[in-house]
Design an enzyme around this catalytic site. Structure first.
Site, PDB file in Angstrom:
ATOM      1  N   PRO A   1       0.843  -1.205   0.000  1.00 39.84           N
ATOM      2  CA  PRO A   1       0.000   0.000   0.000  1.00 39.84           C
ATOM      3  C   PRO A   1       0.877   1.254   0.000  1.00 39.84           C
ATOM      4  O   PRO A   1       1.992   1.240   0.501  1.00 39.84           O
ATOM      5  CB  PRO A   1      -0.782  -0.103   1.309  1.00 39.84           C
ATOM      6  CG  PRO A   1      -0.050  -1.067   2.148  1.00 39.84           C
ATOM      7  CD  PRO A   1       0.763  -1.928   1.258  1.00 39.84           C
ATOM      8  N   GLU A   2       0.361   2.309  -0.569  1.00 37.43           N
ATOM      9  CA  GLU A   2       1.077   3.570  -0.574  1.00 37.43           C
ATOM     10  C   GLU A   2       0.755   4.321   0.717  1.00 37.43           C
ATOM     11  O   GLU A   2      -0.202   4.009   1.411  1.00 37.43           O
ATOM     12  CB  GLU A   2       0.619   4.410  -1.772  1.00 37.43           C
ATOM     13  CG  GLU A   2       0.675   3.674  -3.080  1.00 37.43           C
ATOM     14  CD  GLU A   2       1.849   4.096  -3.956  1.00 37.43           C
ATOM     15  OE1 GLU A   2       2.498   5.098  -3.640  1.00 37.43           O
ATOM     16  OE2 GLU A   2       2.103   3.405  -4.945  1.00 37.43           O
TER      17      GLU A   2
ATOM     18  N   LYS B   1       4.488   4.218   6.034  1.00 35.83           N
ATOM     19  CA  LYS B   1       3.519   3.145   5.813  1.00 35.83           C
ATOM     20  C   LYS B   1       3.195   2.395   7.101  1.00 35.83           C
ATOM     21  O   LYS B   1       2.616   1.316   7.070  1.00 35.83           O
ATOM     22  CB  LYS B   1       4.052   2.192   4.748  1.00 35.83           C
ATOM     23  CG  LYS B   1       4.206   2.910   3.416  1.00 35.83           C
ATOM     24  CD  LYS B   1       4.802   2.017   2.385  1.00 35.83           C
ATOM     25  CE  LYS B   1       5.105   2.822   1.132  1.00 35.83           C
ATOM     26  NZ  LYS B   1       5.802   2.007   0.147  1.00 35.83           N
TER      27      LYS B   1
END
Ligand SMILES: [Zn+2]
Length: 294
Positions: free
Chosen positions: A2-3, A55
């Site tokens: 995921p960003e 993150k």
């Protein structure tokens, strides 16, 4: 992976749902977390806040207890009203935080640890995080991000953008999109970029990530299905410039989009060889705004 914007949205949603709420039940499929509940009691504590750092997602409880999670490729936090049916299998459940009004469930999070403020400062990788691209206005430090990038002239810019110790929050989608927006070939070395090129890269990174965490849902509880976009269009077929568009025509010039694996992790990078020449052309190239809608 995921960003940073995904984690940021998850943290914001969890914060709205949990902050100020007393934990009425804590459960985990991970023995080390379950033991903390048995030994020190998570139940009965109040959630102080939830935040994203790069993150990583952090849930702060009263009494100096912090739950640190990282989603890597597969993890997910969901929130449900009590009794609502989960959208993922119970076998994927790793953590349940129940309050009077909301159940927060972590599914298949590969990294989940309890910390105190002190142990968190000692946690490797986490404490080596660079400044966040998504930091709040007064905390955002573009000069420090630039300084860190320039300290690694030997890295290709596409690789440098994924180095969370230089700047935190960018993942593989934005890496390619940022380089395209700036007209910079992703395989150019950081050392070959002018200050203004490097500054445009950092500015585009922040612009894209911020644009994708802007909420239109007010205080409503939402899950994280927003379509990521950099072109200014929300249409699923037109929302990105180059990512996963190998062989398709460039949205600016019509040339074929190229792709190649890059860096030690061999993450695929996408670019337009016409809009992003490998030879430096900083002097000739006008700066390209990050949000040009086409
Ligand atoms: Zn092009």
């Amino acid at each position: 992976m995921p960003e940073g914007d995904t984690i940021f949205r998850a943290a914001r949603t969890l914060h709205r749902a949990l902050a100020g709420q007393v934990v009425t039940r804590f459960e985990s499929a991970l023995p080390r977390l379950e033991r903390v509940e048995v030994d020190s009691g998570v139940t009965g504590r109040t959630v102080e806040k939830v935040e994203a750092r790069g993150k990583w997602l952090l849930i702060y409880f009263t009494g100096d207890l912090i739950l640190l999670t990282h989603m890597l490729m597969s993890g997910d936090w969901h929130i449900y009203r009590p009794g609502e049916k989960w959208k993922r299998r119970a076998a994927d459940m790793r953590i349940v935080i129940r309050t009077e009004k909301i159940d927060a469930i972590a599914f298949t999070v590969p990294i989940a640890e309890f910390h105190t403020e002190a142990s968190l400062r000692r946690r490797r990788v986490f404490n080596q995080l660079g400044p966040s691209v998504l930091a709040d206005g007064h905390e955002y430090d573009s000069a420090e991000i630039l300084r860190r990038l320039r300290s690694h002239p030997e890295l290709e810019i596409g690789e440098a953008l994924l180095s969370q110790s230089l700047l935190a929050g960018i993942g593989n989608v934005y890496k390619s999109e940022i380089c395209f927006a700036c007209g910079i070939h992703p395989f150019r070395l950081v050392g070959s970029l002018s200050i203004s090129e490097l500054s445009s890269v950092v500015a585009a990174a922040r612009k894209f990530l911020l644009a994708n965490v802007t909420s239109t849902s007010g205080d409503k509880i939402v899950t994280y299905t927003a379509i990521r976009r950099t072109t200014g269009r929300t249409d699923r077929d037109e929302n990105l410039w180059v990512y996963r568009r190998t062989g398709e025509p460039c949205r600016r010039c019509g040339a074929s989009i190229e792709s190649r694996k890059q860096g030690l992790d061999a993450r695929t990078t996408f670019w337009c060889a016409n809009c992003q020449p490998l030879e430096s052309s900083a002097a000739a190239r006008p700066s390209v705004r990050a949000t040009t809608a086409g």
